[in-house]
Design a protein around this motif. Structure first.
Motif, PDB file in Angstrom:
ATOM      1  N   ASP A 266       0.982  -1.170  -0.012  1.00 34.49           N
ATOM      2  CA  ASP A 266      -0.004  -0.002  -0.123  1.00 34.49           C
ATOM      3  C   ASP A 266       1.025   1.361   0.043  1.00 34.49           C
ATOM      4  OD1 ASP A 266      -2.451  -1.512  -0.016  1.00 34.49           O
ATOM      5  OD2 ASP A 266      -2.459  -1.429   2.377  1.00 34.49           O
ATOM      6  N   ASP A 267       0.214   2.137  -0.701  1.00 32.88           N
ATOM      7  CA  ASP A 267       1.259   3.431  -0.586  1.00 32.88           C
ATOM      8  C   ASP A 267       0.767   4.262   0.683  1.00 32.88           C
ATOM      9  OD1 ASP A 267       2.665   3.490  -3.123  1.00 32.88           O
ATOM     10  OD2 ASP A 267       0.587   3.464  -4.105  1.00 32.88           O
ATOM     11  N   ILE A 268       1.773   4.811   1.173  1.00 33.28           N
ATOM     12  CA  ILE A 268       1.691   5.734   2.521  1.00 33.28           C
ATOM     13  C   ILE A 268       2.443   6.852   2.216  1.00 33.28           C
ATOM     14  CG2 ILE A 268       1.818   5.459   5.030  1.00 33.28           C
ATOM     15  CD1 ILE A 268       0.276   3.139   4.173  1.00 33.28           C
ATOM     16  N   GLU A 269       1.842   7.960   2.760  1.00 32.19           N
ATOM     17  CA  GLU A 269       2.499   9.279   2.606  1.00 32.19           C
ATOM     18  C   GLU A 269       2.215   9.875   3.795  1.00 32.19           C
ATOM     19  OE1 GLU A 269       0.989  12.309  -0.766  1.00 32.19           O
ATOM     20  OE2 GLU A 269       0.565  13.189   1.365  1.00 32.19           O
ATOM     21  N   TYR A 270       3.444  10.750   4.478  1.00 24.74           N
ATOM     22  CA  TYR A 270       3.328  11.251   5.545  1.00 24.74           C
ATOM     23  C   TYR A 270       3.936  12.932   5.231  1.00 24.74           C
ATOM     24  CZ  TYR A 270       2.579   7.792   9.074  1.00 24.74           C
ATOM     25  OH  TYR A 270       2.098   6.703   9.692  1.00 24.74           O
ATOM     26  N   GLU A 271       3.143  13.786   5.708  1.00 17.65           N
ATOM     27  CA  GLU A 271       3.812  15.173   5.023  1.00 17.65           C
ATOM     28  C   GLU A 271       3.204  16.152   6.260  1.00 17.65           C
ATOM     29  OE1 GLU A 271       3.299  17.938   1.452  1.00 17.65           O
ATOM     30  OE2 GLU A 271       1.953  16.388   1.591  1.00 17.65           O
ATOM     31  N   LEU A 272       3.903  17.080   6.433  1.00 18.43           N
ATOM     32  CA  LEU A 272       3.442  18.343   7.402  1.00 18.43           C
ATOM     33  C   LEU A 272       2.680  19.206   6.448  1.00 18.43           C
ATOM     34  CD1 LEU A 272       3.957  19.070  10.344  1.00 18.43           C
ATOM     35  CD2 LEU A 272       5.727  20.570   9.499  1.00 18.43           C
TER      36      LEU A 272
ATOM     37  N   GLY B 290       1.579  22.632   9.742  1.00 20.29           N
ATOM     38  CA  GLY B 290       1.720  22.287  11.098  1.00 20.29           C
ATOM     39  C   GLY B 290       0.990  21.172  11.536  1.00 20.29           C
ATOM     40  N   VAL B 291       0.434  20.428  10.805  1.00 20.67           N
ATOM     41  CA  VAL B 291      -0.383  19.370  11.109  1.00 20.67           C
ATOM     42  C   VAL B 291       0.323  18.215  10.211  1.00 20.67           C
ATOM     43  CG1 VAL B 291      -2.798  18.124  10.985  1.00 20.67           C
ATOM     44  CG2 VAL B 291      -2.571  20.419  11.415  1.00 20.67           C
ATOM     45  N   LEU B 292       0.542  17.058  11.056  1.00 21.74           N
ATOM     46  CA  LEU B 292       0.952  15.638  10.669  1.00 21.74           C
ATOM     47  C   LEU B 292       0.048  14.944   9.817  1.00 21.74           C
ATOM     48  CD1 LEU B 292       3.466  13.710  10.214  1.00 21.74           C
ATOM     49  CD2 LEU B 292       2.642  12.646  12.188  1.00 21.74           C
ATOM     50  N   THR B 293       0.086  14.880   8.405  1.00 25.76           N
ATOM     51  CA  THR B 293      -1.131  14.012   7.751  1.00 25.76           C
ATOM     52  C   THR B 293      -0.265  12.678   7.234  1.00 25.76           C
ATOM     53  OG1 THR B 293      -0.573  15.155   5.654  1.00 25.76           O
ATOM     54  CG2 THR B 293      -1.919  16.111   7.065  1.00 25.76           C
ATOM     55  N   ARG B 294      -1.301  11.742   7.279  1.00 22.83           N
ATOM     56  CA  ARG B 294      -0.941  10.376   6.632  1.00 22.83           C
ATOM     57  C   ARG B 294      -2.149  10.124   5.709  1.00 22.83           C
ATOM     58  NH1 ARG B 294      -2.835   5.286   7.135  1.00 22.83           N
ATOM     59  NH2 ARG B 294      -1.426   3.749   6.992  1.00 22.83           N
ATOM     60  N   ASN B 295      -1.494  10.113   4.395  1.00 18.72           N
ATOM     61  CA  ASN B 295      -2.220   9.727   3.266  1.00 18.72           C
ATOM     62  C   ASN B 295      -3.475  10.921   3.201  1.00 18.72           C
ATOM     63  OD1 ASN B 295      -0.827   7.825   2.537  1.00 18.72           O
ATOM     64  ND2 ASN B 295      -2.366   6.311   2.832  1.00 18.72           N
ATOM     65  N   GLY B 296      -3.107  12.062   3.679  1.00 14.77           N
ATOM     66  CA  GLY B 296      -3.838  13.318   3.391  1.00 14.77           C
ATOM     67  C   GLY B 296      -5.020  13.724   4.952  1.00 14.77           C
ATOM     68  N   ASP B 297      -5.138  12.680   5.700  1.00 15.47           N
ATOM     69  CA  ASP B 297      -5.685  12.832   6.944  1.00 15.47           C
ATOM     70  C   ASP B 297      -5.080  13.209   7.971  1.00 15.47           C
ATOM     71  OD1 ASP B 297      -7.925  11.635   5.471  1.00 15.47           O
ATOM     72  OD2 ASP B 297      -7.372   9.514   6.126  1.00 15.47           O
ATOM     73  N   ALA B 298      -5.553  14.336   8.642  1.00 12.86           N
ATOM     74  CA  ALA B 298      -4.686  14.859   9.958  1.00 12.86           C
ATOM     75  C   ALA B 298      -4.475  13.816  10.817  1.00 12.86           C
ATOM     76  CB  ALA B 298      -5.595  15.998  10.520  1.00 12.86           C
ATOM     77  N   MET B 299      -3.333  13.727  11.429  1.00 14.47           N
ATOM     78  CA  MET B 299      -3.171  12.654  12.459  1.00 14.47           C
ATOM     79  C   MET B 299      -2.510  13.280  13.853  1.00 14.47           C
ATOM     80  SD  MET B 299      -0.923   9.343  11.823  1.00 14.47           S
ATOM     81  CE  MET B 299       0.443   9.550  12.470  1.00 14.47           C
ATOM     82  N   ALA B 300      -1.767  14.126  13.580  1.00 16.06           N
ATOM     83  CA  ALA B 300      -1.243  14.695  14.907  1.00 16.06           C
ATOM     84  C   ALA B 300      -0.722  16.207  14.894  1.00 16.06           C
ATOM     85  CB  ALA B 300       0.029  13.801  15.528  1.00 16.06           C
ATOM     86  N   GLY B 301      -0.918  17.120  15.578  1.00 16.33           N
ATOM     87  CA  GLY B 301      -0.440  18.404  15.457  1.00 16.33           C
ATOM     88  C   GLY B 301      -0.492  19.075  16.904  1.00 16.33           C
TER      89      GLY B 301
END
Lengths: 146, 345
Positions: free
Chosen positions: B97-103, B106-117
């Motif tokens: 599966d393709d996984i993407e983490y990005e800031l 200011g919010v950490l997103t995983r596959n476009g969903d907000a995860m932590a901030g």
């Protein structure tokens, strides 16, 4: 009677001032302790992450070369008797001392101590596998830092 | 206290008015309350504010920790990286599966969903197999993550930073779906003249298989054993191993064709050295195949016991772990030798 009551308002005012001051002092005390707790908690977490990073470093090294060890061959001591026999991994929040024993093949028991400020956390992990196929077999935290 | 009373009494005697409090008393009391209201109360509020901020910070730290934990765990299961930027990482996990983490602001997103901030910064540092920092996604072996928990919201002077590291459990295979599928490391003693036998290095060979959907050009690729590394410099016809096709790699001036029948469909590749590595060790060796950019494509550590003299080892599934004995099977080359053709196992 009136003479006896004289100055009572001032006394009351002074007492309330004292009360409020005590309250403030108590609050400052609580906050200071709270702050210390949270700072310690954060340092502890940082040390935990650093120790984990050390295990990952060991996996990284052992994947590249199963025979890798941190023993300093130049002196007579053999890991883990010598404090020099560790690799130090430095990260932004602190550092981690990684100890990998001598041996040509896996499994190996690595010891990693993460240090953030005065906080240390140590984990011991057994890394197994062969060639570049390497995994962490077991993992546990040690009571005391190395 | 006694002095105070007498002082107040003395001040009172100066007044003829018979109220409950003297003017001086009232002035002092009002003054004290004014002091309380103007200094102590704001101080109190300030302290309570700090306390709450501290609480919020701790909560933010906990959320960040959970975020970092999850990210590190997932990074360990990565099988290949597709993006390796300082504030963004994309990879394929164990399940492809393709996984993407990005800031994102200011919010950490995983596959476009907000995860932590929220974070002031998120920094990925990538390392290749040699321990050097790299920005080439295909070379990534290990990732360091540094994140600073944002303090802007809580107005705290010292931002909290966390760092950790993850190493991929599986080797990155780059973009090449190529596997070593058969190794002839212990060939039989082919007679040469009356008494001599052909040198092993001349009849050793490696078979590779392209299990992907695109052809692979193997020019300038490297074959390494534990002691030496050689480059593929010569080919009969072409260096290209077609999709679903095989390639046969042998040393310079090899004599494979005098002793084996090679499938004509296989790409015929030759090294720039008289032996594969320093000659494949009969007792066990580690064989690594690297692409033209030096990235490991496949690596096999075999033991001598996996086969016997005269027999090759054949890989059962090209995508399985190459260093597990159970994924290989000995092949009797005298009867069913299959260089460059589909394996018998």
């Amino acid at each position: 009677m009136r003479n006896d009551q004289s100055g009572i308002a001032l006394i009351l005012a002074l007492f309330s001032l004292l009360f409020v001051s005590l309250l403030v002092v108590a609050l400052v005390d609580t906050i200071t302790i709270d702050q210390q707790i949270s700072t310690n908690h954060i340092k502890d977490m940082q040390a935990g992450f650093l120790a984990d990073a050390g295990v990952e470093y060991a996996v990284y090294k052992l994947k590249d070369d199963n025979a890798y060890d941190t023993d300093d061959n130049s002196d007579g001591d053999v890991y883990p008797d010598d404090p020099d026999d560790y690799d130090t991994v430095t990260l932004e929040t602190g550092s981690c001392k990684v100890g990998i024993p001598v041996g040509a093949t896996l499994p190996k028991t690595v010891t990693c101590t993460g240090s953030a400020g005065s906080f240390n956390r140590s984990v011991q992990a057994v890394i197994k596998g062969s060639g570049s196929s390497v995994q962490v077999d077991t993992w546990h935290e040690l009571e005391e830092g190395v | 206290m006694k002095d105070l009373y007498s002082w107040i009494r003395r001040s009172r005697t100066g007044h003829k008015a018979g109220g409950g409090f003297t003017t001086l008393e009232i002035v002092l009391v009002v003054g004290l309350f004014a002091l309380i209201v103007t200094t102590v109360v704001p101080l109190f509020k300030n302290l309570v504010g700090t306390w709450e901020a501290q609480d919020q910070k701790l909560e933010a730290v906990q959320i960040s920790r959970v975020g970092l934990d999850k990210m590190i765990r997932e990074l360990k299961t990565a099988t290949a990286f597709t993006t390796a930027e300082s504030d963004k990482v994309e990879f394929k996990d164990w399940d492809d599966d393709d996984i993407e983490y990005e800031l994102v602001t200011g919010v950490l997103t995983r596959n476009g969903d907000a995860m932590a901030g929220s974070f002031d910064s998120l920094q990925f540092t990538y390392y290749d197999s040699d321990g050097n920092e790299t920005t080439d996604a295909l070379c990534v072996y290990s990732v360091k993550v540094t994140m600073a928990v944002s303090d802007a919201e809580y107005k705290l002077s010292e931002p909290v930073t966390f760092t950790s590291r993850a190493t991929m459990r599986k080797d990155p295979t780059g973009s090449f779906a190529l596997a070593i599928t058969e190794i002839n490391y212990n060939p039989p003693d082919f007679p040469k003249g009356k008494k001599k036998t052909v040198a092993e290095r001349k009849v050793e060979w490696i078979e590779v298989y392209n299990y992907g959907n695109t052809e692979i050009d193997m020019e300038d690729w490297t074959i390494e054993d534990l002691n030496d590394s050689d480059k593929i410099k010569k080919a009969v016809g072409t260096f290209i191993v077609p999709a679903g096709g095989y390639g046969l790699i042998a040393a310079k001036n090899h004599e494979v064709d005098s002793h084996y029948t090679v499938d004509p469909g296989a790409a015929r590749l030759e090294l720039n050295d008289q032996a594969i590595g320093d000659e494949l060790d009969d007792a066990g060796d580690t064989l690594t195949i690297k692409d033209a950019d030096g990235r490991t494509v496949d690596t096999v550590t075999y033991a001598g016991s996996w086969s016997t003299k005269g027999n090759t080892i054949e890989r059962i599934d090209p995508e399985s772990d190459p260093s597990e004995e159970t994924n290989w099977e000995a092949s009797d080359v005298h009867l069913t030798y299959t260089p460059g053709d589909e394996n018998t196992v």
